[in-house]
Design a protein around this motif. Structure first.
Motif, mmCIF file in Angstrom:
data_model
loop_
_atom_site.group_PDB
_atom_site.id
_atom_site.type_symbol
_atom_site.label_atom_id
_atom_site.label_comp_id
_atom_site.label_asym_id
_atom_site.label_seq_id
_atom_site.Cartn_x
_atom_site.Cartn_y
_atom_site.Cartn_z
ATOM 1 N N CYS A 1 4.928 -34.249 138.591
ATOM 2 C CA CYS A 1 5.550 -33.906 139.686
ATOM 3 C C CYS A 1 6.878 -33.277 139.872
ATOM 4 O O CYS A 1 6.620 -32.132 140.659
ATOM 5 N N ALA A 2 7.207 -33.941 138.733
ATOM 6 C CA ALA A 2 8.817 -32.408 138.637
ATOM 7 C C ALA A 2 8.227 -31.302 138.029
ATOM 8 O O ALA A 2 8.914 -30.610 138.650
ATOM 9 N N PHE A 3 6.926 -31.762 137.107
ATOM 10 C CA PHE A 3 6.606 -30.055 136.777
ATOM 11 C C PHE A 3 6.518 -29.349 138.103
ATOM 12 O O PHE A 3 6.060 -28.007 138.151
ATOM 13 N N GLU A 4 5.729 -29.873 138.963
ATOM 14 C CA GLU A 4 4.992 -29.598 140.561
ATOM 15 C C GLU A 4 5.704 -28.688 141.405
ATOM 16 O O GLU A 4 5.757 -27.885 141.557
ATOM 17 N N LYS A 5 6.932 -29.310 141.376
ATOM 18 C CA LYS A 5 7.717 -29.032 142.369
ATOM 19 C C LYS A 5 8.842 -27.692 141.760
ATOM 20 O O LYS A 5 8.367 -27.017 142.682
ATOM 21 N N VAL A 6 8.588 -27.587 140.362
ATOM 22 C CA VAL A 6 9.329 -26.691 140.019
ATOM 23 C C VAL A 6 8.514 -24.890 139.410
ATOM 24 O O VAL A 6 9.025 -23.837 140.360
ATOM 25 N N ARG A 7 6.980 -25.740 139.453
ATOM 26 C CA ARG A 7 6.255 -23.954 140.061
ATOM 27 C C ARG A 7 5.799 -23.969 141.252
ATOM 28 O O ARG A 7 5.757 -22.501 141.540
ATOM 29 N N PHE B 1 3.834 -38.111 126.954
ATOM 30 C CA PHE B 1 3.595 -39.086 127.835
ATOM 31 C C PHE B 1 2.192 -40.049 127.950
ATOM 32 O O PHE B 1 2.381 -40.462 127.081
ATOM 33 N N TYR B 2 1.883 -38.837 128.136
ATOM 34 C CA TYR B 2 -0.505 -38.769 127.352
ATOM 35 C C TYR B 2 -0.174 -39.102 126.492
ATOM 36 O O TYR B 2 -1.714 -40.476 126.599
ATOM 37 N N GLN B 3 0.133 -38.215 125.475
ATOM 38 C CA GLN B 3 -0.731 -39.018 124.324
ATOM 39 C C GLN B 3 -0.491 -40.359 123.978
ATOM 40 O O GLN B 3 -0.928 -40.933 123.164
ATOM 41 N N MET C 1 3.705 -48.159 131.406
ATOM 42 C CA MET C 1 4.687 -47.307 131.896
ATOM 43 C C MET C 1 4.918 -45.913 130.990
ATOM 44 O O MET C 1 5.490 -45.113 131.905
ATOM 45 N N TYR C 2 4.294 -45.592 130.258
ATOM 46 C CA TYR C 2 3.884 -44.174 130.019
ATOM 47 C C TYR C 2 3.203 -43.574 130.726
ATOM 48 O O TYR C 2 3.454 -42.263 130.812
ATOM 49 N N MET C 3 2.161 -43.762 131.780
ATOM 50 C CA MET C 3 1.728 -43.386 132.425
ATOM 51 C C MET C 3 2.603 -43.018 133.248
ATOM 52 O O MET C 3 2.314 -42.550 133.820
ATOM 53 N N ALA C 4 3.049 -44.051 134.458
ATOM 54 C CA ALA C 4 3.912 -43.719 135.458
ATOM 55 C C ALA C 4 4.830 -42.775 134.967
ATOM 56 O O ALA C 4 5.974 -42.009 135.750
ATOM 57 N N LYS C 5 5.637 -42.751 133.820
ATOM 58 C CA LYS C 5 6.184 -41.657 133.441
ATOM 59 C C LYS C 5 6.052 -40.450 133.230
ATOM 60 O O LYS C 5 6.455 -39.089 133.413
ATOM 61 N N ALA D 1 9.182 -47.125 138.796
ATOM 62 C CA ALA D 1 7.775 -47.739 138.788
ATOM 63 C C ALA D 1 7.857 -48.440 136.890
ATOM 64 O O ALA D 1 7.761 -49.058 136.142
ATOM 65 N N ALA D 2 8.295 -46.938 136.330
ATOM 66 C CA ALA D 2 8.362 -46.916 134.500
ATOM 67 C C ALA D 2 9.943 -47.537 134.183
ATOM 68 O O ALA D 2 9.405 -48.961 133.750
ATOM 69 N N ALA D 3 10.363 -48.296 135.634
ATOM 70 C CA ALA D 3 11.206 -48.803 135.445
ATOM 71 C C ALA D 3 11.418 -50.028 135.159
ATOM 72 O O ALA D 3 11.736 -51.121 134.053
ATOM 73 N N ILE D 4 10.749 -50.299 136.050
ATOM 74 C CA ILE D 4 10.067 -51.674 136.282
ATOM 75 C C ILE D 4 9.013 -52.012 135.127
ATOM 76 O O ILE D 4 9.041 -53.610 134.993
ATOM 77 N N PHE D 5 8.098 -51.758 134.624
ATOM 78 C CA PHE D 5 7.169 -52.063 133.695
ATOM 79 C C PHE D 5 7.984 -52.194 132.660
ATOM 80 O O PHE D 5 7.444 -53.205 131.612
#
Length: 427
Positions: free
Chosen positions: A59-65, A85-87, A49-53, A17-21
């Motif tokens: 998701c990556a953070f949760e997967k590792v956690r 990214f949120y900033q 784009m930044y929201m998608a990133k 999605a980020a790449a498409i934006f």
């Protein structure tokens, strides 16, 4: 993220999605300000784009956690990048350019919350990294407390806006801040009781780590939409059935009304033709006079040559169209011969031919020829329509060449037209 979902797939979809934006942003970069809608402005696309990133990073953070692998430093870096990214999204969404984007700005408080919440998480996990070192070397509790202090400070940046947050986010804020404060208090008691290490006022900046996953954007854009059937099942079948029945009912009413309109139009046209309407009404009310503006138009037409000039012009246009068509055909024959010669030359001296093929070089010319031929066909159709109109209305066009007195003499007498009007009115 507490649901049992495939975080890897979710991460991949957010990255796509980020790449498409980003692709859309490049595509619209050449458009002028008035050529794009509000949802396709550069600022709007960048926020999405930044929201998608950020979501992919989350998701990556949760997967590792959830793997519980003890990779605390990695968790801190992933969380810090999520905050960044949120900033970036928050910085853009608060600009004047985004004032009209009400849908995105409605998420502004949640985005602001995530900026500080993920920064707090990053400091919390860095503190966990130092606590683990404490078990190994019996040192580092002071630095761990410093990171916990910063985590709590980050959460307090949200305190003023907590009341405006959605209830679920507000509850998450309370849980995080309570957990961080409890951890800090535990570390402070442990430090004062055993270690007595000084607590630094500043801590090292946590490095960011952006999660990446290889994918082909072109392949994804060309892939069929798999969720269409699922979305269609969100509405119960009985609702679909009722909606289709209602649609058929409305279409039946519209079709019946259209048929009635067609029948009425035919009856109206037949009635007018039978009783010479509205000509007889004009004749009855005009007292055998022709409007001055109509006479002026007839005179203007005669001054330009009248009907003969119009027919001569149509013949000239027809001749010119035939000549143009012949030239286009000759040009196509020449291009075909040139292409055949090029292929023959390449067949003989293929290794020596480094230039593009003839058919590639003439693509622009062929497109122009196609455009000209299309316009020629349209012009011929218009000419044919005018000729047919002249033939169908020939008796009326002949009146153009008659002088004013002759035209007036041909107007039906009022006594006759009055009888006609009376006859029509009685019906």
């Amino acid at each position: 993220m507490s649901r049992n979902v495939d975080l890897r797939k979710a991460t991949a979809h957010f990255l796509i999605a980020a790449a498409i934006f980003d692709k859309i942003k490049i595509e619209i970069s050449g458009l002028k300000e008035g050529e794009i809608t509000l949802d396709l402005t550069e600022a709007n696309i960048e926020v999405c784009m930044y929201m998608a990133k950020a979501q992919a990073q989350y998701c990556a953070f949760e997967k590792v956690r959830k793997t519980n692998s003890g990779r605390f430093s990695l968790l801190a870096q992933l969380a810090m990048q999520t905050s960044v990214f949120y900033q970036k999204a928050y910085q853009i969404i608060t600009t004047p350019a985004m004032e009209g984007a009400k849908s995105l700005r409605s998420h502004m408080l949640v985005i602001h919350y995530n900026v500080w919440a993920f920064m707090a998480r990053a400091n919390y996990w860095m503190a966990q990294q130092h606590i683990r070192r404490l078990r190994e070397s019996n040192a580092g509790i002071g630095t761990a407390i410093a990171y916990m202090n910063k985590a709590c400070a980050c959460m307090r940046h949200i305190e003023e806006q907590k009341a405006k947050l959605p209830p679920s986010i507000s509850k998450q804020y309370d849980n995080l801040l309570g957990h961080f404060a409890e951890q800090r208090e535990h570390l402070e008691k442990r430090n004062s009781a055993a270690h007595r290490e000084p607590v630094p006022s500043e801590v090292d900046v946590i490095e960011c780590l952006q999660y990446s996953q290889p994918f082909s954007l072109d392949d994804d854009l060309n892939r069929p939409f798999e969720g269409k059937e699922i979305i269609s099942r969100l509405v119960p079948p009985e609702v679909h059935k009722l909606a289709n029945e209602y649609k058929s009912f409305i279409e039946g009413i519209i079709n019946e009304a259209q048929q009635r309109i067609i029948i009425c139009d035919r009856q109206d046209a037949g009635f007018k033709k039978k009783h010479n309407l509205p000509a007889c009404l004009y004749a009855a009310s005009s007292e055998r006079k022709i409007p001055e503006d109509l006479l002026a138009k007839i005179q203007q037409c005669n001054e330009k040559g009248g009907l003969k000039f119009l027919r001569y012009t149509l013949e000239e246009l027809n001749t010119a169209a035939d000549n143009i068509e012949m030239k286009i055909n000759n040009l196509l024959i020449q291009l075909q011969c040139e292409a055949e010669e090029d292929e023959e030359f390449r067949g003989r001296y293929g290794l020596l031919c480094s230039q593009a093929r003839s058919e590639e070089l003439t693509l622009g010319i062929m497109a122009q020829i196609g455009n000209y031929r299309e316009k020629l066909v349209q012009g011929k159709m218009i000419d044919t329509s005018v000729v047919n109109t002249l033939k169908n209305k020939e008796e009326f066009f002949d009146l153009i060449e008659i002088d004013k007195s002759e035209l007036i003499s041909r107007i039906p007498k009022s006594s006759y037209t009055e009888r006609q009007v009376s006859s029509v009115a009685s019906q």
